[in-house]
Design a protein around this motif. Structure first.
Motif, short mmCIF file in Angstrom:
data_model
loop_
_atom_site.label_atom_id
_atom_site.label_comp_id
_atom_site.label_asym_id
_atom_site.label_seq_id
_atom_site.Cartn_x
_atom_site.Cartn_y
_atom_site.Cartn_z
N GLN A 45 8.08 -15.81 33.65
CA GLN A 45 7.63 -16.53 32.46
C GLN A 45 8.75 -16.77 31.45
O GLN A 45 8.57 -17.51 30.48
N GLY A 46 9.91 -16.14 31.69
CA GLY A 46 11.05 -16.34 30.81
C GLY A 46 10.92 -15.57 29.51
O GLY A 46 9.84 -15.11 29.15
N VAL A 47 12.04 -15.42 28.81
CA VAL A 47 12.05 -14.64 27.57
C VAL A 47 11.15 -15.29 26.52
O VAL A 47 10.29 -14.64 25.92
N GLU A 48 11.38 -16.59 26.30
CA GLU A 48 10.59 -17.28 25.28
C GLU A 48 9.11 -17.29 25.62
O GLU A 48 8.24 -17.00 24.79
N GLY A 49 8.80 -17.61 26.86
CA GLY A 49 7.40 -17.68 27.29
C GLY A 49 6.72 -16.33 27.22
O GLY A 49 5.56 -16.22 26.80
N THR A 50 7.44 -15.28 27.64
CA THR A 50 6.86 -13.93 27.62
C THR A 50 6.54 -13.48 26.20
O THR A 50 5.44 -13.00 25.92
N LEU A 51 7.51 -13.64 25.30
CA LEU A 51 7.30 -13.21 23.92
C LEU A 51 6.19 -14.02 23.25
O LEU A 51 5.37 -13.49 22.50
N GLY A 52 6.14 -15.31 23.57
CA GLY A 52 5.07 -16.15 23.01
C GLY A 52 3.71 -15.72 23.52
O GLY A 52 2.72 -15.70 22.76
N THR A 53 3.63 -15.36 24.80
CA THR A 53 2.36 -14.93 25.37
C THR A 53 1.93 -13.58 24.79
O THR A 53 0.75 -13.38 24.47
N VAL A 54 2.88 -12.66 24.66
CA VAL A 54 2.56 -11.32 24.12
C VAL A 54 2.07 -11.41 22.69
O VAL A 54 1.03 -10.84 22.33
N THR A 55 2.78 -12.14 21.85
CA THR A 55 2.36 -12.26 20.44
C THR A 55 1.10 -13.10 20.31
O THR A 55 0.23 -12.80 19.47
N GLY A 56 0.98 -14.14 21.13
CA GLY A 56 -0.23 -14.97 21.09
C GLY A 56 -1.46 -14.19 21.51
O GLY A 56 -2.53 -14.33 20.91
N GLY A 57 -1.32 -13.36 22.55
CA GLY A 57 -2.44 -12.54 22.99
C GLY A 57 -2.85 -11.53 21.94
O GLY A 57 -4.04 -11.28 21.73
N PHE A 58 -1.86 -10.96 21.26
CA PHE A 58 -2.15 -10.00 20.18
C PHE A 58 -2.93 -10.69 19.06
O PHE A 58 -3.96 -10.19 18.60
N GLY A 59 -2.44 -11.85 18.63
CA GLY A 59 -3.11 -12.56 17.54
C GLY A 59 -4.50 -13.02 17.92
O GLY A 59 -5.43 -12.98 17.10
N SER A 60 -4.68 -13.41 19.17
CA SER A 60 -5.98 -13.91 19.61
C SER A 60 -7.04 -12.81 19.56
O SER A 60 -8.16 -13.04 19.06
N ILE A 61 -6.73 -11.63 20.05
CA ILE A 61 -7.72 -10.56 20.06
C ILE A 61 -7.96 -10.03 18.65
O ILE A 61 -9.07 -9.65 18.29
N MET A 62 -6.93 -10.04 17.81
CA MET A 62 -7.13 -9.61 16.42
C MET A 62 -8.05 -10.57 15.68
O MET A 62 -8.87 -10.16 14.85
N ALA A 63 -7.94 -11.86 15.99
CA ALA A 63 -8.84 -12.83 15.38
C ALA A 63 -10.28 -12.59 15.81
O ALA A 63 -11.22 -12.83 15.05
N GLU A 64 -10.45 -12.07 17.02
CA GLU A 64 -11.79 -11.83 17.55
C GLU A 64 -12.43 -10.57 16.95
O GLU A 64 -13.57 -10.59 16.51
#
Length: 473
Positions: A45-64
């Motif tokens: 997933q690459g460095v950029e893709g991985t970090l974006g997925t990790v932070t995006g997943g964190f923010g998504s569940i926190m919003a829930e």
């Protein structure tokens, strides 16, 4: 990557998380982030893709579920500070009597008190359990210990607003009203059946000479007991039975504590509002006021405000402020843990595990049931390895979230199956195990019977009820 490579890489990432937590004693939050980042990089997933997925997943569940977890913890902290938990336990003894206490106590812990931290509930409930054990009959101590373990653990992961249940619902996209109704539908018979099975087993296998020892409350636990939670389970007047007046009697006399029903009213009202939202959805009712009040965030916010108002009126502002501060401190790691569970789920989804596993299960009944058993087994294995019910449930849900759409299953069934699996075999790596041993005067041999075997029985029984639900939903 090939299907086999995706499977092996994901399994390796989960194994790394387990080893970091168990062998190297790394904080679970840090371990889950390491696992998520490692999986993203290893699956291309690459460095950029991985970090974006990790932070995006964190923010998504926190919003829930971020606000929901915070509100649930705050209500629990205030109820503890107000002495509501101690008084409820005493009232149950008076109303139902010692013979039925294992059942009523287990059900109360699982369905009403799951927002209270397990360690706090054990410190509060253990003295009463020891006190009434001789009146219950053969293996009284063992039956109470089993009821406490089963009630606490099942409530945390299967019933809203239990922390594990909120995290599972958020990770798997389950409406909280649905999680509440079906969680209770699974939990109530699970507690009753499991306590009945264990009562029969313990009457035959419990040996007080080998399974019990003098009670020695650890200094750390005693020192950490929250304010307003005395060890003695008596109501203000000296007798445990005095608490029953709080439920149905006349208004308290001046100087006495307020009615117990008043203290719990905001929490109960919040749960009713959340459940009404699920019922309104089924009935097709879309009135704006109903939608607003039944929204879980609004319902729990009203519960927090109501509990705070009752606390200020009955105990004073200072005690409420103290409880809220403690609640904020306690919720920090829970929120982080839930968030990084979302990070892992997002990374697993990006790796393509859902497509790989989904092809092995058809949308038919047999495939669906097999999928639920797989969910249960993965959570069970993770719990045996990690030793934490909440962490194993969150990790299992994170791994399996991408698979849900391909199974043809209601996400709530997957959440309940993961919760049931995470209960399997509470053992020596669990803090609950050692607290039950010391606070209830059990030997390690005795605790293996009451806690490890008892909660494992509940895990299997809960899976059975989840599979029954799958046949009708």
């Amino acid at each position: 990557m090939s299907d086999v490579q995706v499977l092996l890489t994901t399994a390796a990432a989960v194994l790394v998380v387990v080893l970091l937590v168990v062998r190297l004693q790394v904080n679970p939050v840090v371990s889950l982030v390491v696992g998520a980042v490692g999986l993203g990089l290893a699956t291309g997933q690459g460095v950029e893709g991985t970090l974006g997925t990790v932070t995006g997943g964190f923010g998504s569940i926190m919003a829930e579920v971020g606000l929901l977890i915070g509100f649930g913890v705050l209500m629990g902290a205030m109820l503890d500070e107000l002495g509501a938990i101690r008084r409820l336990v005493a009232a149950l003894l008076r109303v139902f009597g010692p013979q039925r206490l294992p059942y009523t106590f287990g059900l109360a812990l699982a369905t009403v008190l799951q927002s209270i931290f397990i360690d706090v509930m054990l410190v509060i409930s253990a003295p009463l359990a020891r006190r009434v054990a001789p009146h219950i009959g053969p293996a009284g101590t063992a039956r109470m210990a089993t009821a406490i373990a089963i009630g606490l653990e099942t409530g945390i992961v299967l019933v809203v607003p239990g922390i594990g249940a909120l995290a599972l619902a958020g990770l798997l996209g389950v409406p909280l009203g649905q999680m509440l109704l079906l969680g209770v539908a699974v939990t109530v018979p699970t507690v009753v059946v499991s306590v009945a099975i264990m009562s029969a087993v313990l009457r035959r296998t419990w040996d007080p000479a080998r399974d019990e020892q003098p009670v020695e409350v650890p200094a750390a636990v005693a020192a950490g007991s929250p304010a307003g939670s005395p060890a003695a389970p008596t109501a203000p007047g000296g007798a445990a039975g005095d608490a029953t007046g709080d439920l149905t009697g006349d208004a308290p006399a001046p100087g006495r504590e307020p009615r117990l029903l008043l203290l719990f009213a905001p929490l109960l009202a919040a749960l009713v509002l959340i459940a009404s939202g699920a019922l309104a959805e089924v009935a097709g009712l879309e009135h704006p006021v109903v939608l607003l009040l039944s929204d879980p965030v609004v319902a729990l916010l009203l519960g927090v405000l109501g509990t705070s108002a009752v606390g200020r009126a009955t105990a004073g502002r200072e005690r409420v402020v103290c409880a809220v501060g403690r609640g904020f401190a306690e919720s920090g790691q829970i929120l982080l843990l839930t968030g990084v569970g979302g990070s892992l789920a997002a990374t697993v989804e990006a790796a393509g595990l859902g497509d790989v596993l989904g092809q092995y299960f058809s949308a038919g009944t047999s495939g669906a049931l097999a999928g639920l058993v797989l969910v249960w087994a993965i959570a069970a294995v993770l719990h045996v390895a990690v030793g934490s019910v909440t962490i194993s449930a969150i990790t299992a849900a994170g791994v399996l979230a991408p698979v849900v759409p391909t199974l043809g299953l209601a996400p709530v069934l997957v959440a309940l199956a993961a919760g049931a699996g995470s209960l399997f075999l509470v053992h020596v790596t669990s803090n609950t195990f050692w607290l039950l041993q010391s606070l209830l005067g059990q030997t390690t041999r005795g605790t293996l019977k009451t806690c490890s075997l008892g909660v494992s029985v509940a895990s299997v029984v809960a899976l059975g009820f989840v599979l029954l639900l799958a046949l009708v939903l």
